[in-house]
Scaffold this active site. Structure first.
Site, PDB file in Angstrom:
ATOM      1  N   CYS A   1      19.583   2.048   6.370  1.00  0.00           N
ATOM      2  CA  CYS A   1      19.627   2.936   5.176  1.00  0.00           C
ATOM      3  C   CYS A   1      19.862   4.062   5.378  1.00  0.00           C
ATOM      4  CB  CYS A   1      18.921   1.899   4.297  1.00  0.00           C
ATOM      5  SG  CYS A   1      19.468   3.458   2.973  1.00  0.00           S
ATOM      6  N   TYR A   2      19.081   5.120   5.243  1.00  0.00           N
ATOM      7  CA  TYR A   2      19.597   6.550   5.703  1.00  0.00           C
ATOM      8  C   TYR A   2      19.254   6.736   7.285  1.00  0.00           C
ATOM      9  CZ  TYR A   2      17.710  10.756   6.608  1.00  0.00           C
ATOM     10  OH  TYR A   2      16.942  12.489   6.239  1.00  0.00           O
TER      11      TYR A   2
ATOM     12  N   GLY B   1      15.053   6.576   4.071  1.00  0.00           N
ATOM     13  CA  GLY B   1      14.319   7.619   3.381  1.00  0.00           C
ATOM     14  C   GLY B   1      14.414   8.097   2.060  1.00  0.00           C
TER      15      GLY B   1
ATOM     16  N   ASP C   1     -13.151  -8.149   7.552  1.00  0.00           N
ATOM     17  CA  ASP C   1     -12.627  -6.854   8.730  1.00  0.00           C
ATOM     18  C   ASP C   1     -13.798  -6.852   9.611  1.00  0.00           C
ATOM     19  OD1 ASP C   1     -10.324  -6.890   7.860  1.00  0.00           O
ATOM     20  OD2 ASP C   1     -11.323  -5.077   6.263  1.00  0.00           O
TER      21      ASP C   1
ATOM     22  N   SER D   1     -21.100  -6.334   6.405  1.00  0.00           N
ATOM     23  CA  SER D   1     -20.953  -5.714   4.782  1.00  0.00           C
ATOM     24  C   SER D   1     -20.965  -7.156   4.022  1.00  0.00           C
ATOM     25  CB  SER D   1     -19.624  -4.957   4.580  1.00  0.00           C
ATOM     26  OG  SER D   1     -18.548  -5.916   4.396  1.00  0.00           O
TER      27      SER D   1
ATOM     28  N   GLU E   1      14.469  -6.377   5.724  1.00  0.00           N
ATOM     29  CA  GLU E   1      13.312  -6.114   5.613  1.00  0.00           C
ATOM     30  C   GLU E   1      12.057  -6.810   4.729  1.00  0.00           C
ATOM     31  OE1 GLU E   1      14.556  -3.463   5.934  1.00  0.00           O
ATOM     32  OE2 GLU E   1      13.366  -1.448   5.339  1.00  0.00           O
TER      33      GLU E   1
ATOM     34  N   LYS F   1      -3.572  -6.981   7.848  1.00  0.00           N
ATOM     35  CA  LYS F   1      -4.573  -7.372   7.565  1.00  0.00           C
ATOM     36  C   LYS F   1      -4.478  -9.243   7.796  1.00  0.00           C
ATOM     37  CE  LYS F   1      -8.706  -7.987   5.352  1.00  0.00           C
ATOM     38  NZ  LYS F   1      -9.366  -6.965   4.641  1.00  0.00           N
TER      39      LYS F   1
ATOM     40  N   HIS G   1      18.725  -3.514   3.332  1.00  0.00           N
ATOM     41  CA  HIS G   1      17.278  -3.405   4.093  1.00  0.00           C
ATOM     42  C   HIS G   1      16.598  -4.988   4.546  1.00  0.00           C
ATOM     43  CE1 HIS G   1      15.294   0.128   3.122  1.00  0.00           C
ATOM     44  NE2 HIS G   1      16.890   0.135   1.865  1.00  0.00           N
TER      45      HIS G   1
END
Ligand code: XMP
Length: 562
Positions: free
Chosen positions: A131-132, A104, A276, A272, A220, A418, A218
């Protein structure tokens, strides 16, 4: 972590960014209900997690928070991202086996800095501070955090100190990691030992015997190549998760959840052509069969062959009940003389609602409206306090459905990313071409024709666009590009064909790469491919005598031209 810049109002704020390719269609319906005097009924469904095990990411505002959740899910462990001030009652149903405190922009020693709620430490489940998040643990458990003399940003080498740790099991003693912080741990809380260091951080990793860890880097991001193993170690070895979050289990549990919720009720879904709404329809159909009716409003602004392909897949391949409405003339009529892009969107939204309502009324009593809302949209709405409909409403100001249409929302994908939606689609047997379709805007070709929209211009654009898609697919680039399309500009220029002077339209080609549509870069398409596209368009599409390639990124441009 460098302080995050205050975002200035820019084009990225003005243009919506959604992960769902077809959020617009469903959002029109949601807005319509609100404006008809009825608030949408918030979906009650909770995510189906088999035997309920999860890891919860506590969000302190890092740009990577959502990425942590994705990485954990890639380890087949269900994961949700919640704000640091979320009460325990909302977390308890997830049965967390561990917590991750995200990075953060704040500094823990400043007054008002966000901290972890008490339940994080009282539950006696493992905690990983990133981290934070590591600094939060340090501050709250009695250590000391101070501003570092040097900021550490970018690649660094992590050296393990030799103390055995479940977190680093199976990894080498030195690892490349990605750092991004200004503050550093001066003194660890009592009971913690240092597990690794970098050149600038003597305490880059710390841990105690209760399964509480802090890591300064990090894991990730892709720049920490072994990050996934570290997160996997945390989930499996430290938290004891078993990894029961699979697409198959999601489908099975969703199907039983939908059956239970809908009972004998009726569901409508606006198709549509996008991924999704298609996956939503297929999943619900699998659960309740013909209690689902799909309405496909053809506004006449689709690409060539798109309407036929969508109808064929749903009717023939998937055997669904579909009401196809050819409303092209109505939309074209309403769009006559409309030049302003936002007015185009508003007109299309209003007309869509009218057509949809007319058709829905013919079905008789309907209880549920299905929507293809995805997890990042849910998170974004929660963070900004605005729903997708609020965002689009301010943007489009569309009119409403009468209050008599009382529908509850059913959103089976609201906990999925997604890429997970695509996997669900494939597992449900949907054709690859539909599952991997590039995003296409709700207002369709209308916002790719600069100036007023006419039947003739639509035909020109469709023909040019068809050539672009055809060549991109032949070159095997379709899946590598975020979006590829043609734009019909309102510029006419002089040309020469044979012995004749021509005065024809200018077509622009847009091809972009992107991760999430927030930013995008123009694709470096091979010259030969561009040459083929250009040649074919001027030779095969009458009325066009010049083709240009758009070489602007987003920002400062947007992906669409309108
Ligand atoms: P921009 O042009 O803002 O587009 O860079 C970002 C993404 O959003 C899509 N887009 C829309 N989608 N209705 C939609 O459903 C719209 O009015 C709309 N405008 C832009 C665009 O195609 C890109 O994927």
């Amino acid at each position: 972590m460098p302080k995050r810049k205050i975002k200035q109002k820019s084009d990225t704020d003005i243009h919506r960014v959604t992960t769902s390719g077809d959020i617009e269609v469903s959002t029109y319906l949601e807005i319509a209900k609100e404006m008809g005097g009825e608030q949408p009924v918030v979906a009650e469904e909770t995510v189906p997690v088999p035997e309920r095990e999860s890891i919860v990411v506590i969000d302190f505002g890092s740009q990577y928070s959502l990425l942590i959740a994705r990485r954990i899910r890639e380890c087949q462990v269900y994961c949700e991202l919640v704000s640091y001030d979320t009460p325990w009652e909302k977390i308890a149903p997830l049965n967390p086996k561990g917590f991750i405190l995200s990075g953060g922009p704040a500094s823990v020693y400043q007054s008002g800095a966000p901290l972890a709620p008490a339940y994080i430490y009282e539950n006696h489940v493992p905690v990983l501070g990133i981290c934070y998040g590591m600094q939060v643990i340090t501050q709250q458990l009695g250590g000391q955090v101070e501003p570092g003399s040097k900021q550490e940003y970018g690649h660094s080498i992590l050296h393990l100190s030799g103390t055995e740790s479940l977190l680093f099991e199976g990894l080498e003693d030195s690892l490349p990691v990605w750092m991004s912080h200004g503050d550093r741990i001066e003194e660890m809380p009592p009971g913690f030992v240092s597990l690794a260091y970098t050149e600038n951080s003597p305490i880059a990793v710390m841990g105690n015997n209760d399964g509480i860890y802090g890591i300064q880097f990090h894991p990730e991001v892709v720049h920490t190549p072994q990050g996934k193993t570290i997160l996997e170690n945390f989930a499996y070895r430290v938290c004891g998760c078993r990894g029961n979050w699979t697409i198959g289990s999601f489908i099975n549990d969703s199907i039983s959840g939908i059956k239970k919720r809908v009972g004998k009720g009726k569901v409508i879904n606006a198709l549509s052509g996008g991924v999704d709404s298609a996956v939503v329809a297929t999943l619900i159909h699998r659960a309740i069969g013909d209690q689902l009716t799909c309405i496909f409003v053809d506004h006449g602004l689709h690409r060539r062959e798109e309407v036929e392909r969508t109808s064929r897949v749903f009717k023939e391949n998937l055997g669904m009940q579909i009401i196809y409405v050819d409303a092209a003339d109505r939309f074209l009529d309403r769009l006559k003389g409309v030049v302003d892009p936002e007015v185009k969107r508003k007109v299309i939204g209003e007309e869509f609602i009218e057509v949809f309502e007319e058709e829905a009324n013919k079905i008789g009593r309907v209880d549920f409206l299905a929507q293809g809302t995805l997890y990042p949209d849910v998170i974004e709405s929660a963070a900004s306090g605005s729903t997708a409909s609020a965002k689009i409403k301010t943007h489009h100001n569309v009119g409403g459905l009468p209050a008599r249409m009382r529908l509850s929302l059913i959103e089976p994908l609201r906990y999925l990313f997604k890429d997970e939606v695509r996997k669900v689609g494939l597992e449900l047997g949907m054709p690859e071409e539909m599952v991997w379709r590039q995003p296409f805007p709700g207002p369709g070709l209308a916002i790719r024709i600069i100036g007023d929209v006419t039947g003739e211009k639509l035909e020109i654009l469709r023909s040019a666009d068809f050539i672009v898609m055809n060549e991109i697919k032949k070159a095997n680039l379709y899946h590598h590009l975020w979006q590829t399309f043609a734009v019909l500009t309102d510029v006419k220029s002089v040309g020469v064909m044979g012995d004749f002077r021509t005065y024809g339209y200018l077509i622009a080609i847009r091809a972009v790469t992107s991760e999430d549509a927030m930013t995008a870069d123009w694709a470096r398409l091979p010259y030969d491919l561009l040459a083929r596209i250009s040649n074919r368009i001027v030779n095969e599409v009458s009325g066009v005598n010049r083709v240009v390639y758009d070489i602007t990124s987003k920002p400062p441009s947007t992906i669409e031209w309108e």
